[in-house]
Design an enzyme around this catalytic site. Structure first.
Site, PDB file in Angstrom:
ATOM      1  N   ASP A   1       0.851  -1.171  -0.003  1.00 19.18           N
ATOM      2  CA  ASP A   1       0.029   0.077   0.038  1.00 19.18           C
ATOM      3  C   ASP A   1       1.062   1.171  -0.112  1.00 19.18           C
ATOM      4  O   ASP A   1       2.166   1.087   0.344  1.00 19.18           O
ATOM      5  CB  ASP A   1      -0.839   0.156   1.283  1.00 19.18           C
ATOM      6  CG  ASP A   1      -1.540   1.218   1.369  1.00 19.18           C
ATOM      7  OD1 ASP A   1      -2.560   1.690   0.634  1.00 19.18           O
ATOM      8  OD2 ASP A   1      -1.496   1.647   2.605  1.00 19.18           O
TER       9      ASP A   1
ATOM     10  N   ASP B   1      -0.041   5.150   0.889  1.00 24.64           N
ATOM     11  CA  ASP B   1      -0.178   6.053   2.056  1.00 24.64           C
ATOM     12  C   ASP B   1      -0.323   5.265   3.232  1.00 24.64           C
ATOM     13  O   ASP B   1      -1.170   4.511   3.373  1.00 24.64           O
ATOM     14  CB  ASP B   1      -1.633   6.826   1.872  1.00 24.64           C
ATOM     15  CG  ASP B   1      -1.682   7.844   0.661  1.00 24.64           C
ATOM     16  OD1 ASP B   1      -0.375   8.348   0.266  1.00 24.64           O
ATOM     17  OD2 ASP B   1      -2.568   7.968   0.280  1.00 24.64           O
TER      18      ASP B   1
HETATM   19  P1  B16 Z   1      -6.685  10.403  -3.533  1.00 22.12           P
HETATM   20  P2  B16 Z   1      -3.664   3.920   0.078  1.00 22.12           P
HETATM   21  C1  B16 Z   1      -5.586   6.151  -0.081  1.00 22.12           C
HETATM   22  O1  B16 Z   1      -4.285   5.721  -0.219  1.00 22.12           O
HETATM   23  C2  B16 Z   1      -5.573   6.795   1.240  1.00 22.12           C
HETATM   24  O2  B16 Z   1      -5.209   5.959   2.275  1.00 22.12           O
HETATM   25  C3  B16 Z   1      -7.030   7.337   1.592  1.00 22.12           C
HETATM   26  O3  B16 Z   1      -6.942   8.277   2.559  1.00 22.12           O
HETATM   27  C4  B16 Z   1      -7.196   8.166   0.331  1.00 22.12           C
HETATM   28  O4  B16 Z   1      -8.593   8.887   0.459  1.00 22.12           O
HETATM   29  C5  B16 Z   1      -7.280   7.694  -0.802  1.00 22.12           C
HETATM   30  O5  B16 Z   1      -6.041   6.814  -1.306  1.00 22.12           O
HETATM   31  C6  B16 Z   1      -7.530   8.320  -1.991  1.00 22.12           C
HETATM   32  O6  B16 Z   1      -6.631   9.203  -2.492  1.00 22.12           O
HETATM   33  O7  B16 Z   1      -7.724  11.376  -3.128  1.00 22.12           O
HETATM   34  O8  B16 Z   1      -5.182  10.851  -3.666  1.00 22.12           O
HETATM   35  O9  B16 Z   1      -6.973   9.697  -4.879  1.00 22.12           O
HETATM   36  O10 B16 Z   1      -3.677   4.084   1.520  1.00 22.12           O
HETATM   37  O11 B16 Z   1      -4.676   3.200  -0.756  1.00 22.12           O
HETATM   38  O12 B16 Z   1      -2.411   4.339  -0.399  1.00 22.12           O
HETATM   39 MG    MG Z   2      -2.809   3.081   3.400  1.00 20.24          MG
END
Ligand code: B16
Ligand code: MG
Length: 212
Positions: free
Chosen positions: A7, A9
């Site tokens: 993953d 974030d």
């Molecule tokens: P975006 P991951 C996720 O990333 C985040 O944890 C989540 O908080 C966020 O809303 C989602 O990506 C979408 O992100 O707005 O940049 O498209 O943890 O799956 O790497």
């Molecule tokens: Mg994450």
């Protein structure tokens, strides 16, 4: 040989606070209560679903068009904040683990819900390191649906049962298990009863995988 899907974030780099600042700005502007507790519910969840969670606290109802505008407003701020990300923001142990995996010939991928994945990887200098990248721009269903991890496995040309997923979100652990993969939980995801392993550091992952 196992492959590892990370993953992004919360595992490779912590963007939680940047998401928080951007959502908070959107919420304040619209008089919607929003705090860090609510922000924690957004981990691993798509942008559109994150907005739905935030709007539960709103007294107003919003049209589809207004929701699109709110998401655009938030993302514009978030993307500007991402400009400050740098290599030193990579979470502890990540670079060492990646080097060990590569040395051992283990294929590695990213499986992220974020549509900003490419930008984030570029800002932290890891855009060419992974054998495959699957992100929010390529999927219809976000975690806990396994789609993003299945896309990553397909790009790695490996079977789901040979993939080990490293996740910081409960929704991500659910996605990994729904995809028939091994799930390693780090941070918040440790509360998921579905996790196969729980770790506090990246080096524990090297031990689980029996890397030399
Ligand atoms: P975006 P991951 C996720 O990333 C985040 O944890 C989540 O908080 C966020 O809303 C989602 O990506 C979408 O992100 O707005 O940049 O498209 O943890 O799956 O790497
Ligand atoms: Mg994450």
């Amino acid at each position: 040989m196992k492959s590892v899907i990370f993953d992004l974030d919360g595992v490779i780099v912590s963007t939680d606070d940047l998401h928080f600042q951007a959502w908070k700005s959107m919420a304040d502007r619209n008089g919607i209560p929003f705090d860090r507790q609510i922000n924690n519910l957004l981990r691993g969840v798509s942008r559109a679903e994150s907005l739905e969670i935030i709007l539960r606290k709103s007294e107003k109802s919003y049209s589809e068009q207004q929701k699109q505008e709110l998401m655009q407003y938030k993302n514009d701020i978030y993307v500007k904040l991402l400009d400050n990300l740098k290599h030193s923001d990579i979470l502890p142990g990540v670079v060492e683990l990646i080097n060990r995996l590569k040395k051992a010939g283990v294929k590695i991928a990213i499986g992220s819900s974020s549509k900003n994945t490419r930008k984030i990887l570029q800002k932290i200098g890891l855009e060419t390191v992974f054998d495959a990248i699957a992100d929010g721009t390529e999927i219809q269903h976000s975690k806990p649906d396994p789609e993003v991890f299945l896309v990553a496995a397909r790009k790695l040309e490996t079977k789901p049962e040979n993939c080990v997923v490293v996740e910081d979100a409960v929704a991500g652990i659910e996605a990994a298990k729904a995809g028939n993969m091994t799930a390693i939980a780090i941070g918040d995801a440790a509360s998921s009863s579905l996790a196969d392993y729980r770790v506090n550091t990246m080096m524990q992952i090297a031990e689980i995988l029996n890397l030399e």
